[in-house]
Design a protein around this motif. Structure first.
Motif: not given
Length: 481
Positions: A346, A379, A381, A384-385, A387-388, A390-392, A394
């Motif tokens: 992330c 981070h 969270h 993620p499945s 590389d992103v 951002s993620s919910e 953060d």
């Protein structure tokens, strides 16, 4: 010769041929007089005495043997008298000759003395002569400034003739002199010596080499601060000996710590009477992120025997070998470099700047640590499945306080680590590393987020921990601007 017929005849006297010889009269013999010399006896002036008429002398006069008795008596008396006078005269001549000889001797001696006085040297060499000789014959003493003095050239300034005397046995004269030399930086030397003189040809001439030569130094100006700073290594070695450092002692010596350090000097006033001076030295040593500082008071003494300044005492601050981390204090801005994650990444920290503010650096109970605040991204969270950006979950960190202690020091790297205050979303650890063997100016920060996620497998609940480590390159805020 026949008497003149007109000459009256004395009534009592008849011609010799007609009368009997007169009775013989013997005159008394005169005694030699002690006062004869130079005296003249005058005969009485008898104008009324009758004039005696003597008969003519016969050509056939009688010889000395035929001389009448009266004449012989007179002759003998006169001879005795003359002989006595001759003896007296001879004695007088002899006496006067001795006196004359004595007078002549005294006169000659007086003349010799007068000539000797006119041609001999004065009783003592003059002060002017001695002064000129001292200035010419006594060379300026060799001056060496040493490690802490001023380079200078000494020239003669004054000659003091202290005494001049003469040896009654040898006739030589000796003079005690003192020549003063000085330069342009307050250093002066007094050179005392004994000069010998001999009277030759009516003048005094110096003989032999100067004797009993003694030199004493004095200064009216303190140490040369530039030379003190230049030779600070000698002062550090002296301080190590005073503290008993080196030769197996624990920790680095001052000479090792402050090799190549910057040095400042602040000199106190010169004590003219004791010829001493104190100088406060400040040594500063360190790199970009650490510093050593040592303050010491050095007592210098000017030696009258050598004309050089020497270290007499050293007083060192007790914190001289303690490291200061004050260079770390300040605001550091981080630029995102990369992320290490257990799974997919992330990269939300890429859009959010990291700001680390170090408010203080200190040693507490032997542990070196820094304190301050940090702003960035955490981070909270699960992974993620893929590389992103951002993620919910953060979460932004805004001026979160921290305390980080020195946990490692190797290869020129100082590594500090601290945990931010507990947060319901997870745990954030801040690691700061300053310097490296390859790059002493290197500074990096690592913000590591640990998030615990509860899940289940086959309806069996369990906890899963996700870790995200964002790496930042740090620069000082002032440098970044």
């Amino acid at each position: 010769m026949a008497e003149s017929e007109d000459t009256p005849q004395s009534p009592d006297r008849q011609p010799a041929s007609e009368t009997e010889p007169a009775p013989e009269r013997t005159a008394p013999r005169p005694e030699p007089s002690d006062t004869f010399a130079g005296e003249t006896a005058e005969l009485p002036d008898r104008h009324d005495a009758p004039t005696e008429r003597r008969p003519p002398v016969d050509a056939a006069a009688p010889s000395a043997e035929d001389e009448p008795p009266r004449l012989r008596d007179v002759t003998g008396t006169l001879g005795d008298y003359l002989r006595a006078r001759a003896v007296r005269l001879a004695e007088a001549v002899r006496t006067h000759r001795l006196a004359a000889a004595l007078v002549a001797t005294v006169a000659v001696a007086a003349i010799v003395a007068a000539v000797a006085l006119a041609t001999s040297a004065p009783s003592l060499p003059s002060a002017e002569l001695v002064s000129d000789d001292a200035a010419a014959r006594l060379e300026a003493p060799a001056y060496q400034s040493g490690s802490f003095g001023w380079d200078d050239i000494l020239v003669p300034r004054e000659v003091d003739v202290r005494s001049v005397s003469r040896d009654a046995e040898t006739g030589e004269a000796t003079a005690e002199v003192m020549v003063t030399y000085s330069g342009s930086h307050g250093v002066s030397a007094e050179k005392a010596a004994t000069l010998r003189y001999s009277a030759t040809g009516g003048t005094w001439e110096a003989v032999g080499d100067p004797e009993n030569v003694r030199v004493s130094w004095h200064t009216t100006e303190g140490v040369n601060e530039a030379r003190v700073i230049e030779n600070a290594g000698l002062i550090l070695e002296r301080a190590d000996r005073a503290l008993g450092l080196g030769d197996g002692s624990e920790g680095p010596t001052l000479a090792e710590l402050y090799a190549g350090a910057s040095v400042t000097a602040e000199s106190g006033a010169l004590d003219d009477e004791s010829q001493t001076q104190e100088v406060t030295l400040t040594f500063s040593q360190g790199g970009a992120y650490e510093r050593y500082e040592c303050r010491m008071t050095v007592g210098f003494a000017f030696r009258s025997a050598s004309g050089q300044w020497e270290i007499e005492s050293v007083s060192v601050d007790e914190r001289a070998r303690e490291r200061s981390l004050d260079p770390l204090v300040g605001t550091w801005r981080g630029t995102f470099q990369s992320q290490e994650a257990d799974g997919e990444k992330c990269l939300a920290a890429r859009q959010s700047e990291l700001v680390v503010t170090i408010a203080s650096a200190r040693s507490d109970a032997g542990v070196e640590q820094v304190t301050g605040t940090v702003s960035g991204v955490a981070h909270y969270h699960a992974g993620p499945s893929s590389d992103v950006a951002s993620s919910e979950g953060d979460a932004a960190l805004a001026d979160v306080p921290f305390t980080a202690a020195l946990v490692e020091e190797s290869d020129g790297t100082l590594t500090f680590e601290g945990t931010l205050p507990e947060d319901v979303g997870g745990t954030v650890t801040l690691t700061l590393a300053f310097g490296s063997a390859e790059d002493p100016s290197r500074a990096v920060a690592r913000v590591t987020t640990s998030y615990v996620h509860e899940t289940s497998f086959l309806f069996v609940p369990y906890e899963e921990t996700f870790t995200y480590a964002d790496l930042f390159a740090l620069v000082r805020a002032a440098d970044a601007e």
